[in-house]
Design a protein around this motif. Structure first.
Motif, mmCIF file in Angstrom:
data_model
loop_
_atom_site.group_PDB
_atom_site.id
_atom_site.type_symbol
_atom_site.label_atom_id
_atom_site.label_comp_id
_atom_site.label_asym_id
_atom_site.label_seq_id
_atom_site.Cartn_x
_atom_site.Cartn_y
_atom_site.Cartn_z
ATOM 1 N N GLY A 84 7.576 -0.724 9.900
ATOM 2 C CA GLY A 84 6.479 0.214 10.059
ATOM 3 C C GLY A 84 6.905 1.587 10.539
ATOM 4 N N GLY A 85 8.173 1.758 10.845
ATOM 5 C CA GLY A 85 8.666 3.043 11.326
ATOM 6 C C GLY A 85 9.660 3.637 10.351
ATOM 7 N N VAL A 86 10.677 4.262 10.897
ATOM 8 C CA VAL A 86 11.713 4.879 10.085
ATOM 9 C C VAL A 86 12.960 4.004 10.153
ATOM 10 C CG1 VAL A 86 13.133 6.938 9.752
ATOM 11 C CG2 VAL A 86 10.758 7.182 10.477
ATOM 12 N N SER A 87 13.388 3.498 9.013
ATOM 13 C CA SER A 87 14.560 2.631 8.917
ATOM 14 C C SER A 87 15.771 3.440 8.483
ATOM 15 C CB SER A 87 14.301 1.513 7.911
ATOM 16 O OG SER A 87 13.196 0.735 8.313
ATOM 17 N N THR A 88 16.948 2.981 8.877
ATOM 18 C CA THR A 88 18.194 3.645 8.499
ATOM 19 C C THR A 88 18.837 2.890 7.343
ATOM 20 O OG1 THR A 88 18.540 4.333 10.790
ATOM 21 C CG2 THR A 88 20.447 4.433 9.315
ATOM 22 N N VAL B 274 33.390 6.391 1.517
ATOM 23 C CA VAL B 274 32.631 7.241 2.426
ATOM 24 C C VAL B 274 31.275 6.597 2.672
ATOM 25 C CG1 VAL B 274 33.759 9.405 1.804
ATOM 26 C CG2 VAL B 274 31.751 8.654 0.538
ATOM 27 N N SER B 275 30.659 6.969 3.770
ATOM 28 C CA SER B 275 29.378 6.389 4.137
ATOM 29 C C SER B 275 28.413 7.504 4.516
ATOM 30 C CB SER B 275 29.587 5.441 5.328
ATOM 31 O OG SER B 275 28.365 4.900 5.744
ATOM 32 N N ALA B 276 27.153 7.358 4.122
ATOM 33 C CA ALA B 276 26.114 8.314 4.486
ATOM 34 C C ALA B 276 24.878 7.544 4.906
ATOM 35 C CB ALA B 276 25.799 9.237 3.317
ATOM 36 N N GLN B 277 24.148 8.081 5.874
ATOM 37 C CA GLN B 277 22.930 7.430 6.347
ATOM 38 C C GLN B 277 21.714 8.248 5.942
ATOM 39 O OE1 GLN B 277 23.592 6.930 10.556
ATOM 40 N NE2 GLN B 277 24.402 4.884 10.227
ATOM 41 N N PHE B 278 20.668 7.538 5.537
ATOM 42 C CA PHE B 278 19.409 8.155 5.131
ATOM 43 C C PHE B 278 18.288 7.468 5.900
ATOM 44 C CE2 PHE B 278 22.426 8.472 1.724
ATOM 45 C CZ PHE B 278 22.299 9.776 1.288
ATOM 46 N N LEU B 279 17.286 8.229 6.282
ATOM 47 C CA LEU B 279 16.140 7.665 6.980
ATOM 48 C C LEU B 279 15.011 7.465 5.983
ATOM 49 C CD1 LEU B 279 16.255 9.795 10.241
ATOM 50 C CD2 LEU B 279 17.253 7.549 9.800
ATOM 51 N N VAL B 280 14.467 6.250 5.962
ATOM 52 C CA VAL B 280 13.434 5.886 4.997
ATOM 53 C C VAL B 280 12.190 5.428 5.745
ATOM 54 C CG1 VAL B 280 12.857 4.343 3.080
ATOM 55 C CG2 VAL B 280 15.177 5.254 3.289
ATOM 56 N N GLU B 281 11.034 5.947 5.325
ATOM 57 C CA GLU B 281 9.761 5.612 5.958
ATOM 58 C C GLU B 281 9.069 4.455 5.265
ATOM 59 O OE1 GLU B 281 7.981 9.800 7.483
ATOM 60 O OE2 GLU B 281 7.826 9.431 5.332
ATOM 61 N N GLY B 282 8.375 3.634 6.066
ATOM 62 C CA GLY B 282 7.417 2.684 5.540
ATOM 63 C C GLY B 282 7.881 1.285 5.222
ATOM 64 N N MET B 283 9.150 0.979 5.363
ATOM 65 C CA MET B 283 9.580 -0.388 5.077
ATOM 66 C C MET B 283 9.139 -1.299 6.220
ATOM 67 S SD MET B 283 13.317 -0.051 3.281
ATOM 68 C CE MET B 283 14.143 0.609 4.695
ATOM 69 N N GLY C 192 9.469 2.713 -4.129
ATOM 70 C CA GLY C 192 8.130 2.860 -3.564
ATOM 71 C C GLY C 192 8.073 3.440 -2.169
ATOM 72 N N TYR C 193 9.157 4.056 -1.715
ATOM 73 C CA TYR C 193 9.236 4.590 -0.368
ATOM 74 C C TYR C 193 9.645 6.053 -0.411
ATOM 75 C CZ TYR C 193 9.104 -0.352 0.266
ATOM 76 O OH TYR C 193 8.720 -1.663 0.180
ATOM 77 N N ASN C 194 9.744 6.673 0.762
ATOM 78 C CA ASN C 194 10.131 8.078 0.851
ATOM 79 C C ASN C 194 11.220 8.255 1.902
ATOM 80 O OD1 ASN C 194 8.134 9.443 -0.902
ATOM 81 N ND2 ASN C 194 6.685 8.539 0.519
ATOM 82 N N LEU C 195 12.099 9.231 1.655
ATOM 83 C CA LEU C 195 13.013 9.618 2.703
ATOM 84 C C LEU C 195 12.167 10.279 3.787
ATOM 85 C CD1 LEU C 195 16.067 11.106 0.749
ATOM 86 C CD2 LEU C 195 15.811 8.827 1.721
ATOM 87 N N ALA C 196 12.539 10.062 5.042
ATOM 88 C CA ALA C 196 11.770 10.609 6.164
ATOM 89 C C ALA C 196 11.828 12.129 6.149
ATOM 90 C CB ALA C 196 12.303 10.067 7.483
ATOM 91 N N SER C 197 10.744 12.749 6.532
ATOM 92 C CA SER C 197 10.678 14.204 6.619
ATOM 93 C C SER C 197 11.552 14.685 7.773
ATOM 94 C CB SER C 197 9.240 14.671 6.856
ATOM 95 O OG SER C 197 8.433 14.285 5.789
ATOM 96 N N ALA C 198 12.222 15.786 7.552
ATOM 97 C CA ALA C 198 13.017 16.389 8.618
ATOM 98 C C ALA C 198 12.065 17.020 9.613
ATOM 99 C CB ALA C 198 13.967 17.435 8.029
ATOM 100 N N SER D 24 0.833 -1.194 0.000
ATOM 101 C CA SER D 24 0.000 0.000 0.000
ATOM 102 C C SER D 24 0.869 1.244 0.000
ATOM 103 C CB SER D 24 -0.927 0.001 1.208
ATOM 104 O OG SER D 24 -0.175 0.123 2.395
ATOM 105 N N PRO D 25 0.286 2.405 -0.313
ATOM 106 C CA PRO D 25 1.066 3.634 -0.381
ATOM 107 C C PRO D 25 1.607 4.053 0.976
ATOM 108 C CG PRO D 25 -1.222 4.018 -1.057
ATOM 109 C CD PRO D 25 -1.105 2.599 -0.660
ATOM 110 N N THR D 26 2.692 4.835 0.943
ATOM 111 C CA THR D 26 3.278 5.387 2.152
ATOM 112 C C THR D 26 3.034 6.889 2.184
ATOM 113 O OG1 THR D 26 5.391 5.735 1.041
ATOM 114 C CG2 THR D 26 5.101 3.638 2.189
ATOM 115 N N SER D 27 3.496 7.531 3.241
ATOM 116 C CA SER D 27 3.317 8.979 3.363
ATOM 117 C C SER D 27 4.212 9.720 2.390
ATOM 118 C CB SER D 27 3.620 9.414 4.796
ATOM 119 O OG SER D 27 4.977 9.166 5.089
ATOM 120 N N ASP D 28 3.947 10.994 2.202
ATOM 121 C CA ASP D 28 4.709 11.801 1.251
ATOM 122 C C ASP D 28 5.724 12.677 1.964
ATOM 123 O OD1 ASP D 28 3.374 10.849 -0.971
ATOM 124 O OD2 ASP D 28 1.785 12.332 -0.791
ATOM 125 N N GLY D 29 6.872 12.111 2.340
ATOM 126 C CA GLY D 29 7.933 12.913 2.937
ATOM 127 C C GLY D 29 8.594 13.730 1.846
#
Length: 116
Positions: A83-87, A45-54, A109-115, A24-29
């Motif tokens: 169901g939360g915010v994954s790294t 180099v390494s960078a971390q991103f927060l992703v919603e909905g996985m 099919g996912y979004n980066l978490a909103s700041a 199903s759809p996720t939120s629109d971050g």
């Protein structure tokens, strides 16, 4: 189809309409929350991103596959919080462009978490 060697995984439908992008759809971050790229080893180099909905391993595979396709990315690791915010940790030869990561995550099919 019970009784044919299938194991009940205990999964249950939710009535909230929430779920992973494969269901199903996720939120629109719109804004990304991520850490600055830091050296890991030698030329990496390494960078971390927060992703919603996985919510499951399929979600992790989808995001990993799309982000891994970005030029220069050598590794993608996901710390799943169902169901939360994954790294999502992205390792690469040079810092990756946030917009390219955003596009890859959205393609999965996912979004980066909103700041906040």
């Amino acid at each position: 189809m019970t009784g044919q060697g299938f194991q009940d995984l205990g999964l249950q439908a939710t009535s909230t309409g929430a779920g992973c992008a494969c269901c199903s759809p996720t939120s629109d971050g719109t804004a990304a929350t991520y850490t600055t790229a830091v050296p890991v080893t030698g030329d990496t180099v390494s960078a971390q991103f927060l992703v919603e909905g996985m919510t499951c391993s399929h979600c992790v595979r989808s995001v990993t596959e799309e982000v891994s396709a970005i030029d220069g990315v050598s590794d993608v690791a996901v710390d799943l919080h169902a169901g939360g915010v994954s790294t999502v940790t992205v390792s690469s030869a040079a810092p990756v462009d946030v917009e390219r990561v955003r596009a890859a995550v959205e393609e999965a099919g996912y979004n980066l978490a909103s700041a906040s």
